[in-house]
Design a protein around this motif. Structure first.
Motif, mmCIF file in Angstrom:
data_model
loop_
_atom_site.group_PDB
_atom_site.id
_atom_site.type_symbol
_atom_site.label_atom_id
_atom_site.label_comp_id
_atom_site.label_asym_id
_atom_site.label_seq_id
_atom_site.Cartn_x
_atom_site.Cartn_y
_atom_site.Cartn_z
ATOM 1 N N GLY A 95 0.777 -1.235 0.000
ATOM 2 C CA GLY A 95 0.000 0.000 0.000
ATOM 3 C C GLY A 95 0.803 1.276 0.000
ATOM 4 O O GLY A 95 0.264 2.334 -0.310
ATOM 5 N N LEU A 96 2.074 1.223 0.366
ATOM 6 C CA LEU A 96 2.863 2.451 0.435
ATOM 7 C C LEU A 96 4.152 2.338 -0.367
ATOM 8 O O LEU A 96 4.292 2.862 -1.446
ATOM 9 C CB LEU A 96 3.171 2.782 1.903
ATOM 10 N N GLY A 97 5.106 1.605 0.205
ATOM 11 C CA GLY A 97 6.333 1.338 -0.520
ATOM 12 C C GLY A 97 7.074 2.567 -0.982
ATOM 13 O O GLY A 97 7.468 3.435 -0.197
ATOM 14 N N ILE A 196 -0.183 1.553 -10.379
ATOM 15 C CA ILE A 196 1.105 0.964 -10.003
ATOM 16 C C ILE A 196 2.219 1.512 -10.884
ATOM 17 O O ILE A 196 3.339 1.744 -10.411
ATOM 18 C CB ILE A 196 1.043 -0.568 -10.119
ATOM 19 N N ALA A 197 1.926 1.726 -12.149
ATOM 20 C CA ALA A 197 2.942 2.276 -13.055
ATOM 21 C C ALA A 197 3.442 3.626 -12.565
ATOM 22 O O ALA A 197 4.625 3.960 -12.732
ATOM 23 C CB ALA A 197 2.370 2.404 -14.462
ATOM 24 N N THR A 198 2.557 4.409 -11.939
ATOM 25 C CA THR A 198 2.977 5.690 -11.380
ATOM 26 C C THR A 198 4.040 5.495 -10.311
ATOM 27 O O THR A 198 5.070 6.188 -10.288
ATOM 28 C CB THR A 198 1.768 6.422 -10.779
ATOM 29 N N SER A 199 3.821 4.536 -9.421
ATOM 30 C CA SER A 199 4.808 4.268 -8.375
ATOM 31 C C SER A 199 6.105 3.730 -8.958
ATOM 32 O O SER A 199 7.201 4.077 -8.496
ATOM 33 C CB SER A 199 4.244 3.262 -7.367
ATOM 34 N N LEU A 200 5.998 2.879 -9.967
ATOM 35 C CA LEU A 200 7.201 2.348 -10.593
ATOM 36 C C LEU A 200 8.000 3.468 -11.252
ATOM 37 O O LEU A 200 9.231 3.485 -11.204
ATOM 38 C CB LEU A 200 6.835 1.279 -11.625
ATOM 39 N N GLY A 201 7.286 4.413 -11.855
ATOM 40 C CA GLY A 201 7.964 5.552 -12.454
ATOM 41 C C GLY A 201 8.666 6.408 -11.422
ATOM 42 O O GLY A 201 9.807 6.854 -11.631
ATOM 43 N N LEU A 202 8.009 6.639 -10.279
ATOM 44 C CA LEU A 202 8.634 7.391 -9.192
ATOM 45 C C LEU A 202 9.879 6.666 -8.689
ATOM 46 O O LEU A 202 10.921 7.282 -8.439
ATOM 47 C CB LEU A 202 7.637 7.568 -8.039
ATOM 48 N N GLY A 203 9.762 5.349 -8.533
ATOM 49 C CA GLY A 203 10.890 4.565 -8.044
ATOM 50 C C GLY A 203 12.077 4.611 -8.992
ATOM 51 O O GLY A 203 13.223 4.783 -8.565
ATOM 52 N N ALA A 204 11.794 4.464 -10.284
ATOM 53 C CA ALA A 204 12.871 4.510 -11.277
ATOM 54 C C ALA A 204 13.558 5.870 -11.272
ATOM 55 O O ALA A 204 14.794 5.961 -11.346
ATOM 56 C CB ALA A 204 12.317 4.199 -12.665
ATOM 57 N N SER A 205 12.751 6.920 -11.166
ATOM 58 C CA SER A 205 13.304 8.272 -11.140
ATOM 59 C C SER A 205 14.189 8.485 -9.912
ATOM 60 O O SER A 205 15.262 9.087 -9.991
ATOM 61 C CB SER A 205 12.154 9.286 -11.163
ATOM 62 N N GLN A 206 13.738 7.963 -8.760
ATOM 63 C CA GLN A 206 14.516 8.168 -7.531
ATOM 64 C C GLN A 206 15.782 7.323 -7.513
ATOM 65 O O GLN A 206 16.836 7.771 -7.046
ATOM 66 C CB GLN A 206 13.653 7.853 -6.305
ATOM 67 N N PHE A 319 -6.082 -2.430 -6.755
ATOM 68 C CA PHE A 319 -4.873 -3.227 -6.533
ATOM 69 C C PHE A 319 -4.671 -3.539 -5.052
ATOM 70 O O PHE A 319 -4.669 -4.699 -4.625
ATOM 71 C CB PHE A 319 -3.677 -2.478 -7.124
ATOM 72 N N VAL A 320 -4.525 -2.496 -4.232
ATOM 73 C CA VAL A 320 -4.196 -2.703 -2.831
ATOM 74 C C VAL A 320 -5.365 -3.330 -2.071
ATOM 75 O O VAL A 320 -5.173 -4.226 -1.240
ATOM 76 C CB VAL A 320 -3.769 -1.378 -2.169
ATOM 77 N N PHE A 407 9.970 -1.550 -4.966
ATOM 78 C CA PHE A 407 9.690 -1.561 -6.402
ATOM 79 C C PHE A 407 9.233 -2.963 -6.821
ATOM 80 O O PHE A 407 8.219 -3.134 -7.504
ATOM 81 C CB PHE A 407 10.975 -1.189 -7.136
ATOM 82 N N VAL A 408 9.977 -3.964 -6.389
ATOM 83 C CA VAL A 408 9.672 -5.344 -6.781
ATOM 84 C C VAL A 408 8.347 -5.808 -6.188
ATOM 85 O O VAL A 408 7.531 -6.442 -6.870
ATOM 86 C CB VAL A 408 10.819 -6.289 -6.369
ATOM 87 N N THR A 409 8.095 -5.495 -4.902
ATOM 88 C CA THR A 409 6.838 -5.926 -4.284
ATOM 89 C C THR A 409 5.645 -5.235 -4.932
ATOM 90 O O THR A 409 4.585 -5.849 -5.085
ATOM 91 C CB THR A 409 6.823 -5.648 -2.770
ATOM 92 N N SER A 410 5.795 -3.967 -5.320
ATOM 93 C CA SER A 410 4.705 -3.292 -6.032
ATOM 94 C C SER A 410 4.449 -3.950 -7.379
ATOM 95 O O SER A 410 3.299 -4.157 -7.777
ATOM 96 C CB SER A 410 5.047 -1.809 -6.239
#
Length: 493
Positions: A95-97, A196-206, A319-320, A407-410
């Motif tokens: 839910g957060l990650g 989820i793609a939004t979070s993956l994009g944030l993760g990749a950027s960070q 999803f969550v 990232f992986v768990t999301s």
């Protein structure tokens, strides 16, 4: 493949690939479209988004004190499948990650910089307001969305023996209308993937910014998405218990160690004093902040902050919520709501309080330029904070590892849920969820994140969430209505 609902799977996958292809072939036009659409939604539907988020919170709280509170998910003899620790760890990771790591510093400082009603020369008021807004965006309101829809999923599946599908939550009239039911489930799948793609994009950027800032290693963020997607595929193939549960436990251990380290290495007494003060400010301001619509301000704060966060929660809800329902067998309604609503919110308040006040302390004492870093590139904010602390490299490396595991768990949780939504009844058990389907969704998640980043960076990710999150919030309202009617029927019969 017998467990796969071919129509839902094929149509949703084709629609997603078509949208992705159109965006990829028209990157500039897509960027303009995303920007104008988000502005239009915030201008005309901001009031609706605010009311809806508050409605889910009131609905969740009311269930804790209702006559339904002792109903057990799965029946009177059902026993929880997971311990409290594993349960909390999995719903926290799903839910957060990545969001906590990306916004733990950027959100409080961003509020301090951008909120239009800050007072000149009153840092105590402004800091309290910045953390109160952060808690509003990441706390009770968001988790109330998950608690509301998650309970709808869990009760329908475990107590009424319905499939883990959104259409199953809306009553017999929707279920019997197969085209309408399929359309609703497809919307849920697309919303899940985009959220989820939004979070993956944030993760990749960070990750990209962290490697560059700490080690001066410049990687293409699309390469990062590819690598993490491959790791997600491995976890997806391992399944819920061997993959997601183990990674969630690792996430929690690293996250606890990281937040305690920042507390001890940072201005510990200042942080503790500030967190106590922040909690009072949040409770004092929650009604005003949660109903503020920027009606009398000529500013665009709500567009980039409150409305984005609330619609992000809406977009993540299928999803969550489904994932939380999947791991919540045997809980009572009261236990479920308290566990999903209050425990993660408390974790958020502690996390944001420690990281946010560490950053605000640096602003107050002119240490570094964390305000400038947030304004220029929010994905570097966490590493700029560490740069002024002891063991900065170790903290940065630990955070990068945590971002990767989140990232992986999301990715794998999202692939599992999308697979469940596109499977036939009976595929709610992880082992029965088609492996090919989970692999397909894991790959598509990575592709969508990469294309949205190319089409306009974080702004495009935000807009995609808003576009899909708003309509899904309406579906969730009807699901909650049907849940309440079902609970009444159970106790009245």
């Amino acid at each position: 493949m017998k467990k796969l609902n071919k129509s839902r799977f094929i149509i949703s996958a084709l629609l997603l690939m078509s949208i992705t292809f159109i965006v990829f072939k028209n990157l500039e036009a897509s960027s303009i479209f995303f920007s104008s659409t988000q502005l239009a939604i915030s201008e005309y539907l901001g009031w609706f988004i605010i009311l809806t988020a508050n409605g889910f919170l009131l609905f969740s709280i009311s269930l804790v004190f209702s006559r339904f509170k002792d109903i057990r998910l799965g029946g009177v003899d059902a026993q929880p499948a997971y311990t409290y620790i594993n349960w909390i760890a999995m719903l926290f990771s799903a839910g957060l990650g990545i969001g906590l790591l990306f916004y733990g510093v950027a959100e409080p400082i961003g509020n301090l910089n951008d909120y239009p009603e800050m007072l000149e020369n009153d840092i105590s008021y402004n800091a309290g307001k910045a953390l109160s807004l952060t808690n509003l965006h990441w706390g009770l309101h968001g988790w109330a969305v998950y608690a509301s829809l998650g309970l709808c999923f869990a009760y329908a599946s475990y107590n009424k023996n319905k499939a883990f599908r959104v259409s199953s939550l809306l009553g017999r009239s929707v279920e019997s209308n197969k085209p309408l039911a399929a359309m609703i489930d497809i919307i849920a799948i697309l919303t899940t993937v985009i959220g989820i793609a939004t979070s993956l994009g944030l993760g990749a950027s960070q990750i990209n910014s962290g490697l560059d800032f700490v080690f001066n290693i410049k990687l293409n963020q699309f390469i990062i998405i590819t690598i993490i997607t491959l790791l997600g595929l491995i976890s997806v193939c391992l399944g819920l218990d061997a993959g997601i549960k183990r990674l969630s436990q690792i996430n929690m251990i690293i996250a606890v160690l990281l937040v305690l380290t920042v507390l001890l290495l940072g201005p510990t007494v200042f942080i503790l004093n500030a967190m106590v003060q922040n909690s009072g400010a949040y409770l004092n301001q929650i009604i005003q902040l949660s109903t503020w619509t920027e009606a009398y301000n000529d500013s665009v704060y709500q567009n980039g902050y409150t409305l984005f966060y609330f619609t992000w929660w809406f977009a993540w809800a299928p999803f969550v919520s489904l994932f939380i329902a999947r791991i919540s067998y045997g809980r009572t309604i009261k236990e479920f709501v308290i566990g999903v609503l209050l425990v993660p919110s408390l974790i958020v308040f502690i996390w944001m309080g420690i990281f946010g006040n560490s950053a605000i302390y640096q602003v107050l004492n002119n240490i570094g330029d964390i305000s400038g870093a947030v304004s220029e590139n929010a994905s570097t904010a966490l590493f700029v904070l560490y740069d002024s602390m002891s063991f900065s490299t170790a903290l940065s490396v630990s955070s990068l590892i945590l971002i990767v595991t989140f990232f992986v768990t999301s990715s794998d949780s999202g692939a599992l849920v999308a697979s469940m939504l596109s499977s036939k009844k009976g595929a709610e058990i992880d082992g029965d969820s088609p492996l090919l389907s989970r692999i397909t969704w894991a790959i598509l998640l990575g592709i969508v994140a990469a294309v949205l980043l190319a089409a306009g960076g974080l702004g495009a990710l935000q807009t995609a969430v808003v576009i899909f999150g708003v309509p899904f919030s309406i579906i969730t309202i009807f699901a909650c209505r049907e849940l309440y009617k079902s609970l009444e029927r159970e106790l009245d019969n």
